[in-house]
Motif scaffolding. Structure first.
Motif, PDB file in Angstrom:
ATOM      1  N   SER A   1      14.437  42.322  -0.106  1.00  0.00           N
ATOM      2  CA  SER A   1      15.399  43.229  -0.733  1.00  0.00           C
ATOM      3  C   SER A   1      14.763  44.543  -1.175  1.00  0.00           C
ATOM      4  CB  SER A   1      16.063  42.546  -1.931  1.00  0.00           C
ATOM      5  OG  SER A   1      15.085  42.131  -2.873  1.00  0.00           O
TER       6      SER A   1
ATOM      7  N   ASP B   1      24.874  37.547   1.010  1.00  0.00           N
ATOM      8  CA  ASP B   1      25.396  37.934  -0.295  1.00  0.00           C
ATOM      9  C   ASP B   1      24.353  38.816  -0.968  1.00  0.00           C
ATOM     10  OD1 ASP B   1      25.959  37.942  -3.144  1.00  0.00           O
ATOM     11  OD2 ASP B   1      27.391  36.328  -2.757  1.00  0.00           O
ATOM     12  N   ASN B   2      24.673  40.094  -1.157  1.00  0.00           N
ATOM     13  CA  ASN B   2      23.687  41.054  -1.670  1.00  0.00           C
ATOM     14  C   ASN B   2      23.257  40.763  -3.102  1.00  0.00           C
ATOM     15  OD1 ASN B   2      23.479  42.708   0.657  1.00  0.00           O
ATOM     16  ND2 ASN B   2      25.443  43.643   0.156  1.00  0.00           N
ATOM     17  N   GLU B   3      24.107  40.084  -3.867  1.00  0.00           N
ATOM     18  CA  GLU B   3      23.779  39.848  -5.270  1.00  0.00           C
ATOM     19  C   GLU B   3      22.835  38.661  -5.452  1.00  0.00           C
ATOM     20  OE1 GLU B   3      27.162  39.624  -7.798  1.00  0.00           O
ATOM     21  OE2 GLU B   3      27.914  41.610  -7.243  1.00  0.00           O
ATOM     22  N   ASN B   4      23.175  37.520  -4.842  1.00  0.00           N
ATOM     23  CA  ASN B   4      22.324  36.341  -5.045  1.00  0.00           C
ATOM     24  C   ASN B   4      21.492  35.969  -3.825  1.00  0.00           C
ATOM     25  OD1 ASN B   4      24.158  35.074  -3.296  1.00  0.00           O
ATOM     26  ND2 ASN B   4      25.381  34.272  -4.978  1.00  0.00           N
ATOM     27  N   HIS B   5      21.565  36.810  -2.780  1.00  0.00           N
ATOM     28  CA  HIS B   5      20.731  36.652  -1.585  1.00  0.00           C
ATOM     29  C   HIS B   5      20.939  35.324  -0.867  1.00  0.00           C
ATOM     30  CE1 HIS B   5      17.851  39.786  -3.528  1.00  0.00           C
ATOM     31  NE2 HIS B   5      18.831  40.359  -2.852  1.00  0.00           N
ATOM     32  N   GLU B   6      22.144  34.833  -0.890  1.00  0.00           N
ATOM     33  CA  GLU B   6      22.485  33.636  -0.127  1.00  0.00           C
ATOM     34  C   GLU B   6      22.855  34.024   1.304  1.00  0.00           C
ATOM     35  OE1 GLU B   6      25.449  31.052  -1.800  1.00  0.00           O
ATOM     36  OE2 GLU B   6      24.879  31.575  -3.844  1.00  0.00           O
TER      37      GLU B   6
END
Length: 257
Positions: free
Chosen positions: A75, A96-101
């Protein structure tokens, strides 16, 4: 001659014997798969119920967490994130940009196919970025693409092939064939010692060869580190041509046919 019921039974037996589903809490199921990561641990997914009968399949952020444990922070680089998202698109997988899933949304009918795509994407991403910080200046799949371009080799990007079991198998590059010249399907392998990713490539080849009989299969391997002999032996035994990247120019005529 194989029959459709036999093929269906083979897939059903594989899932019944090799994949374990266990409830975590209401609406969330843990899925232990037979596929192994580089630590020899089972790849684990989570199925989360969504509105309208849909399912969110996710790695729970495992791939990013695992890479960060080795000091690889994807990231922090716009370049690496751009390449990652481009590759994930080939697997129909989102980030998912927030939790990197890594995740994929699916219906129940498409669940087996989408689960297979997510597993392939996880294995690919883990191998693609499994680099020391000293090597992070370039991304191997980009180097391979640049090599094809520099030699005017007519590749197309990222074909998805429906294999004999009905699953989708993703390849990094394809070179079309014509008449007696076979098609060439190409995978890349960034870590020369990632035996589990090599086994995944071999499994995809087995599933693909029956539906694309006039096809040659290649794996281009980043050999900055020496390639594990077991991996070379595996590819040779499976009819996959291993191409060490340092010797890529030796294969230009063969690939350019």
């Amino acid at each position: 001659m194989l029959t459709i019921p036999q093929l269906k039974k083979s897939v059903e037996d594989f899932y019944r014997e090799s994949i374990n589903w266990s409830p975590i809490q209401k609406g969330i199921t843990r899925i232990d798969t037979p596929f192994l990561d580089r630590h020899n641990d089972a790849i684990i997914l989570y199925a989360i119920n969504q509105p309208n009968g849909l399912i969110r399949l996710t790695d729970g952020g495992y791939i990013f967490d695992d890479l960060e444990s080795d000091g690889i922070y994807l990231s922090r680089s716009k370049h690496r994130m751009k390449i990652l998202k481009e590759q994930l698109n080939g697997y129909s997988v989102k980030l998912d940009n927030e939790n990197h899933e890594l995740f994929i949304i699916t219906s129940l009918n498409d669940y087996p196919v989408k689960q297979n795509l997510l597993i392939q994407a996880m294995l690919f991403t883990n191998d693609m970025f499994m680099l020391s910080n000293k090597k992070i200046s370039s991304i191997f799949i980009s180097e391979v693409a640049n090599f094809f371009e520099s030699k005017n080799i007519r590749v197309t990007d990222g074909p998805n092939i429906i294999g004999r079991s009905g699953m989708i198998h993703h390849y990094d590059f394809s070179i079309p064939g014509i008449r007696e010249i076979p098609e060439k399907l190409i995978r890349t392998m960034n870590s020369a010692n990632n035996e589990y990713y090599a086994k995944s490539i071999a499994m995809d080849k087995r599933q693909t060869q029956d539906v694309r009989p006039n096809t040659d299969f290649y794996t281009i391997i980043n050999d900055e580190d020496s390639i594990d002999d077991n991996i070379i032996n595996l590819f040779n035994s499976e009819g996959i041509i291993p191409v060490p990247f340092s010797k890529r120019n030796d294969y230009v005529e063969q690939l350019a046919k």
